[in-house]
Write a protein that holds these residues in place. Structure first.
Motif, PDB file in Angstrom:
ATOM      1  N   LEU A   1      11.794  13.604  40.863  1.00 44.17           N
ATOM      2  CA  LEU A   1      10.569  12.822  40.797  1.00 44.17           C
ATOM      3  C   LEU A   1      10.002  12.832  39.370  1.00 44.17           C
ATOM      4  O   LEU A   1       9.573  11.794  38.854  1.00 44.17           O
ATOM      5  N   ALA A   2      10.027  14.012  38.744  1.00 45.31           N
ATOM      6  CA  ALA A   2       9.564  14.117  37.352  1.00 45.31           C
ATOM      7  C   ALA A   2      10.413  13.240  36.439  1.00 45.31           C
ATOM      8  O   ALA A   2       9.889  12.562  35.544  1.00 45.31           O
ATOM      9  N   ALA A   3      11.725  13.235  36.658  1.00 42.84           N
ATOM     10  CA  ALA A   3      12.622  12.416  35.838  1.00 42.84           C
ATOM     11  C   ALA A   3      12.294  10.936  36.000  1.00 42.84           C
ATOM     12  O   ALA A   3      12.182  10.202  35.009  1.00 42.84           O
ATOM     13  N   VAL A   4      12.104  10.496  37.227  1.00 43.89           N
ATOM     14  CA  VAL A   4      11.792   9.082  37.472  1.00 43.89           C
ATOM     15  C   VAL A   4      10.461   8.712  36.822  1.00 43.89           C
ATOM     16  O   VAL A   4      10.343   7.661  36.172  1.00 43.89           O
ATOM     17  N   LEU A   5       9.459   9.570  36.959  1.00 40.64           N
ATOM     18  CA  LEU A   5       8.158   9.296  36.339  1.00 40.64           C
ATOM     19  C   LEU A   5       8.264   9.239  34.819  1.00 40.64           C
ATOM     20  O   LEU A   5       7.653   8.376  34.179  1.00 40.64           O
ATOM     21  N   LEU A   6       9.043  10.117  34.235  1.00 39.11           N
ATOM     22  CA  LEU A   6       9.224  10.105  32.782  1.00 39.11           C
ATOM     23  C   LEU A   6       9.958   8.848  32.329  1.00 39.11           C
ATOM     24  O   LEU A   6       9.638   8.284  31.280  1.00 39.11           O
ATOM     25  N   PHE A   7      10.931   8.399  33.100  1.00 38.17           N
ATOM     26  CA  PHE A   7      11.631   7.160  32.753  1.00 38.17           C
ATOM     27  C   PHE A   7      10.671   5.966  32.827  1.00 38.17           C
ATOM     28  O   PHE A   7      10.727   5.060  31.991  1.00 38.17           O
ATOM     29  N   ILE A   8       9.783   5.966  33.806  1.00 36.13           N
ATOM     30  CA  ILE A   8       8.789   4.892  33.926  1.00 36.13           C
ATOM     31  C   ILE A   8       7.803   4.945  32.757  1.00 36.13           C
ATOM     32  O   ILE A   8       7.463   3.914  32.173  1.00 36.13           O
ATOM     33  N   ILE A   9       7.372   6.130  32.387  1.00 34.76           N
ATOM     34  CA  ILE A   9       6.459   6.284  31.249  1.00 34.76           C
ATOM     35  C   ILE A   9       7.110   5.750  29.982  1.00 34.76           C
ATOM     36  O   ILE A   9       6.454   5.122  29.148  1.00 34.76           O
ATOM     37  N   GLU A  10       8.408   5.971  29.829  1.00 39.39           N
ATOM     38  CA  GLU A  10       9.116   5.522  28.625  1.00 39.39           C
ATOM     39  C   GLU A  10       9.091   4.005  28.484  1.00 39.39           C
ATOM     40  O   GLU A  10       9.102   3.495  27.360  1.00 39.39           O
ATOM     41  N   ILE A  11       9.018   3.303  29.567  1.00 36.97           N
ATOM     42  CA  ILE A  11       8.944   1.840  29.505  1.00 36.97           C
ATOM     43  C   ILE A  11       7.729   1.399  28.706  1.00 36.97           C
ATOM     44  O   ILE A  11       7.782   0.436  27.951  1.00 36.97           O
ATOM     45  N   PHE A  12       6.648   2.141  28.831  1.00 44.91           N
ATOM     46  CA  PHE A  12       5.403   1.778  28.154  1.00 44.91           C
ATOM     47  C   PHE A  12       5.262   2.406  26.772  1.00 44.91           C
ATOM     48  O   PHE A  12       4.478   1.931  25.959  1.00 44.91           O
ATOM     49  N   MET A  13       5.994   3.474  26.487  1.00 43.18           N
ATOM     50  CA  MET A  13       5.834   4.177  25.212  1.00 43.18           C
ATOM     51  C   MET A  13       6.871   3.779  24.165  1.00 43.18           C
ATOM     52  O   MET A  13       6.555   3.694  22.998  1.00 43.18           O
ATOM     53  N   THR A  14       8.099   3.597  24.540  1.00 44.45           N
ATOM     54  CA  THR A  14       9.232   3.264  23.683  1.00 44.45           C
ATOM     55  C   THR A  14       9.395   4.191  22.481  1.00 44.45           C
ATOM     56  O   THR A  14       9.820   3.786  21.415  1.00 44.45           O
ATOM     57  N   SER A  15       9.059   5.458  22.636  1.00 45.15           N
ATOM     58  CA  SER A  15       9.267   6.430  21.561  1.00 45.15           C
ATOM     59  C   SER A  15      10.531   7.248  21.804  1.00 45.15           C
ATOM     60  O   SER A  15      10.931   8.025  20.953  1.00 45.15           O
ATOM     61  N   PHE A  16      11.127   7.106  22.957  1.00 45.24           N
ATOM     62  CA  PHE A  16      12.347   7.794  23.369  1.00 45.24           C
ATOM     63  C   PHE A  16      12.163   9.302  23.515  1.00 45.24           C
ATOM     64  O   PHE A  16      13.127  10.046  23.503  1.00 45.24           O
ATOM     65  N   VAL A  17      10.920   9.757  23.651  1.00 47.86           N
ATOM     66  CA  VAL A  17      10.676  11.182  23.900  1.00 47.86           C
ATOM     67  C   VAL A  17      10.646  11.428  25.404  1.00 47.86           C
ATOM     68  O   VAL A  17      11.282  12.363  25.900  1.00 47.86           O
ATOM     69  N   ALA A  18       9.927  10.581  26.127  1.00 51.50           N
ATOM     70  CA  ALA A  18       9.822  10.767  27.574  1.00 51.50           C
ATOM     71  C   ALA A  18      11.184  10.646  28.246  1.00 51.50           C
ATOM     72  O   ALA A  18      11.491  11.376  29.187  1.00 51.50           O
ATOM     73  N   VAL A  19      12.036   9.734  27.753  1.00 46.04           N
ATOM     74  CA  VAL A  19      13.358   9.587  28.355  1.00 46.04           C
ATOM     75  C   VAL A  19      14.226  10.819  28.081  1.00 46.04           C
ATOM     76  O   VAL A  19      15.057  11.196  28.908  1.00 46.04           O
TER      77      VAL A  19
END
Length: 144
Positions: free
Chosen positions: A11-29
């Motif tokens: 669940l944490a992984a999926v949420l982080l991947f979703i957050i990355e869509i909005f951030m595009t810094s490649f840290v959350a992914v």
């Protein structure tokens, strides 16, 4: 249905991947990749210490291998667009006041704007000539 630790990691992984869509810094992914691998490890029965080590290692590896790759190849497709005075470099301008390097006088007109100008090689450039902008410093264009 009982929630297990591997559910939380995924669940944490999926949420982080979703957050990355909005951030595009490649840290959350990268952190999400660590969580995804750890979730798989937790599913196969790793204890919490092993999970934390696995999470740390894969997050570290993805930060130093996946992130630079992603920034280099994925963000490369975004064309850099010059703006403001940077956009003037390479454009043609018309001399509206003779450019005299010794007198520090001269003006050019480009896109309807009038700019103070100096000669690239110090030579005098007469009114009416077409010049190319090679650089700028503050509000003074350098032309040739």
């Amino acid at each position: 249905m009982e929630i297990e630790i591997w559910h939380i990691w995924l669940l944490a992984a999926v949420l982080l991947f979703i957050i990355e869509i909005f951030m595009t810094s490649f840290v959350a992914v990268c952190i999400g990749t660590g969580a995804l691998v750890t979730g798989i490890g937790a599913y196969w029965g790793l204890d919490i210490t092993q999970q934390l080590v696995l999470f740390s290692v894969f997050t570290f590896l993805s930060l130093f291998f996946i992130r630079p790759f992603a920034q280099k190849f994925i963000l490369r497709s975004k064309a850099y667009i010059n703006t403001n005075a940077d956009a003037l470099i390479g454009k043609k301008a018309r001399v509206v006041e003779t450019i005299n390097h010794k007198k520090r006088s001269g003006r050019v007109e480009i896109d309807g704007d009038n700019w103070k100008a100096t000669s690239f090689d110090g030579q005098e450039i007469h009114q009416g000539q077409i010049v190319t902008i090679v650089s700028y410093e503050s509000i003074v264009l350098t032309v040739k």
